[in-house]
Design a protein around this motif. Structure first.
Motif, mmCIF file in Angstrom:
data_model
loop_
_atom_site.group_PDB
_atom_site.id
_atom_site.type_symbol
_atom_site.label_atom_id
_atom_site.label_comp_id
_atom_site.label_asym_id
_atom_site.label_seq_id
_atom_site.Cartn_x
_atom_site.Cartn_y
_atom_site.Cartn_z
ATOM 1 N N THR A 18 -20.315 86.150 -36.767
ATOM 2 C CA THR A 18 -19.067 85.455 -36.432
ATOM 3 C C THR A 18 -19.031 84.066 -37.054
ATOM 4 O O THR A 18 -18.049 83.658 -37.676
ATOM 5 N N ARG A 19 -20.132 83.326 -36.877
ATOM 6 C CA ARG A 19 -20.200 81.970 -37.445
ATOM 7 C C ARG A 19 -20.119 82.017 -38.971
ATOM 8 O O ARG A 19 -19.463 81.176 -39.596
ATOM 9 N N GLN A 45 -8.015 82.228 -36.596
ATOM 10 C CA GLN A 45 -8.013 83.426 -35.753
ATOM 11 C C GLN A 45 -7.237 84.565 -36.405
ATOM 12 O O GLN A 45 -7.682 85.715 -36.414
ATOM 13 N N LEU A 50 -10.652 87.297 -35.234
ATOM 14 C CA LEU A 50 -11.562 87.023 -34.129
ATOM 15 C C LEU A 50 -10.760 86.532 -32.926
ATOM 16 O O LEU A 50 -9.595 86.161 -33.042
ATOM 17 N N THR A 53 -10.892 82.247 -28.206
ATOM 18 C CA THR A 53 -11.998 81.527 -27.588
ATOM 19 C C THR A 53 -13.217 81.502 -28.507
ATOM 20 O O THR A 53 -13.922 80.488 -28.595
ATOM 21 N N THR A 54 -13.461 82.610 -29.204
ATOM 22 C CA THR A 54 -14.602 82.681 -30.125
ATOM 23 C C THR A 54 -14.458 81.663 -31.240
ATOM 24 O O THR A 54 -15.419 80.959 -31.587
ATOM 25 N N ARG A 57 -14.947 78.070 -29.847
ATOM 26 C CA ARG A 57 -16.348 77.797 -29.528
ATOM 27 C C ARG A 57 -17.169 77.572 -30.796
ATOM 28 O O ARG A 57 -18.009 76.679 -30.855
ATOM 29 N N ALA A 58 -16.918 78.371 -31.820
ATOM 30 C CA ALA A 58 -17.672 78.242 -33.066
ATOM 31 C C ALA A 58 -17.369 76.919 -33.763
ATOM 32 O O ALA A 58 -18.274 76.247 -34.256
ATOM 33 N N ARG A 143 -15.478 86.163 -20.257
ATOM 34 C CA ARG A 143 -14.828 85.188 -21.129
ATOM 35 C C ARG A 143 -13.520 84.679 -20.547
ATOM 36 O O ARG A 143 -12.951 83.725 -21.052
#
Length: 284
Positions: A18-19, A45, A50, A53-54, A57-58, A143
């Motif tokens: 993801t990162r 996004q 993705l 929230t992901t 956060r990243a 989440r």
């Protein structure tokens, strides 16, 4: 687009797929020195597919680690968009993706192909079950609560004067920390709104940028004042209800000025009875 930045990021490990996906998308928007990245989290996004929230956060993690640096903000239809720069020095310090050179020959403790249950050459027993066994998998954290907290923090920060916003990630972290301490989201929002109103006429030399404002907890004075105002309002309301109750018990001519809402409140607080209300010519 910069092939240099994209290649540098592609050759480093970022800890998760993801990162890596997010940093590669940002690298595609960067200049050769890593600067000039102008795209919102919503854009990231949509293109990476993705979760919201992901992505948030990243990006916060990259800012905290110094891989991303905020360099300014640009106006857009939704308010403003933060401009980022990828710190190539930080990226180049990460572990490379190149495969290490593998030496041939036998080792003292050869690598086992499976989890194993018996003893190895070194005498260390293998694990009783593979790591992906259902009993070894922990429940993923929910989440929904994190998403709600993120939305509340962003709503609070959005109330801050936009020309004084700085260090978005640090501000959001401070807001979330305050709410974890028990400060109500509505109280914190009202504190920001009150400061925005109080400082509307300030010159640039007197204003406080958002990262310093939240870091120094200047919102606390506003929250405490709100609590004091609520206590004063409650005390005044109690005195007023007590006076109205006296009118009703004495059947004062002033009862004609008491509204139905006030009668309901008096009856609910048990300051008067149904019989007293009817005797005064009122309806509960």
């Amino acid at each position: 687009m910069s092939w240099r930045v994209a290649n540098t990021c592609a050759e480093r490990k970022f800890g998760s797929a993801t990162r890596k996906q997010i940093i590669m998308f940002l690298a595609d928007k960067a200049s050769d020195d890593g600067s000039g990245i102008w795209c919102s989290k919503g854009t990231i996004q949509r293109h990476t597919e993705l979760g919201e929230t992901t992505v948030k956060r990243a990006v916060r993690a990259f800012l905290k680690e110094g891989i991303l640096v905020e360099t300014g903000a640009r106006a857009c239809k939704n308010g403003f968009t933060v401009v980022y720069r990828i710190d190539l020095t930080k990226v180049e310090a990460l572990e490379p993706t190149l495969e290490p050179e593998i030496e041939t020959g036998s080792t003292v403790a050869p690598v086992q192909s499976g989890p194993g249950t018996g003893a190895t050459v070194a005498g260390v027993p293998g694990p009783p079950r593979p790591p992906n066994h259902p009993k070894t998998i922990l429940k993923p954290p929910t989440r929904r609560r994190e998403a709600v907290a993120d939305e509340d923090a962003e709503k609070i920060l959005a109330a801050y004067p936009p020309d004084r916003l700085r260090g978005t990630a640090a501000c959001l972290a401070q807001v979330e920390e305050a709410m974890k301490e028990g400060i109500a989201q509505e109280d914190l929002l009202q504190a920001v709104q009150a400061y925005a109103t109080d400082s509307a006429g300030f010159t640039r030399s007197k204003v406080c940028f958002s990262d310093n404002w939240f870091q120094s907890r200047r919102w606390l004075a506003y929250v405490e004042k709100q609590a004091e105002d609520r206590e004063k309002t409650a005390a005044l309301q109690a005195d007023h209800h007590a006076r109205l109750a006296c009118w009703i018990s004495d059947r004062s001519p002033m009862c004609k000025h008491i509204t139905g809402t006030q009668v309901t409140a008096l009856f609910a607080s048990k300051l008067v009875t149904e019989a007293q209300i009817q005797a005064a010519g009122l309806r509960s």
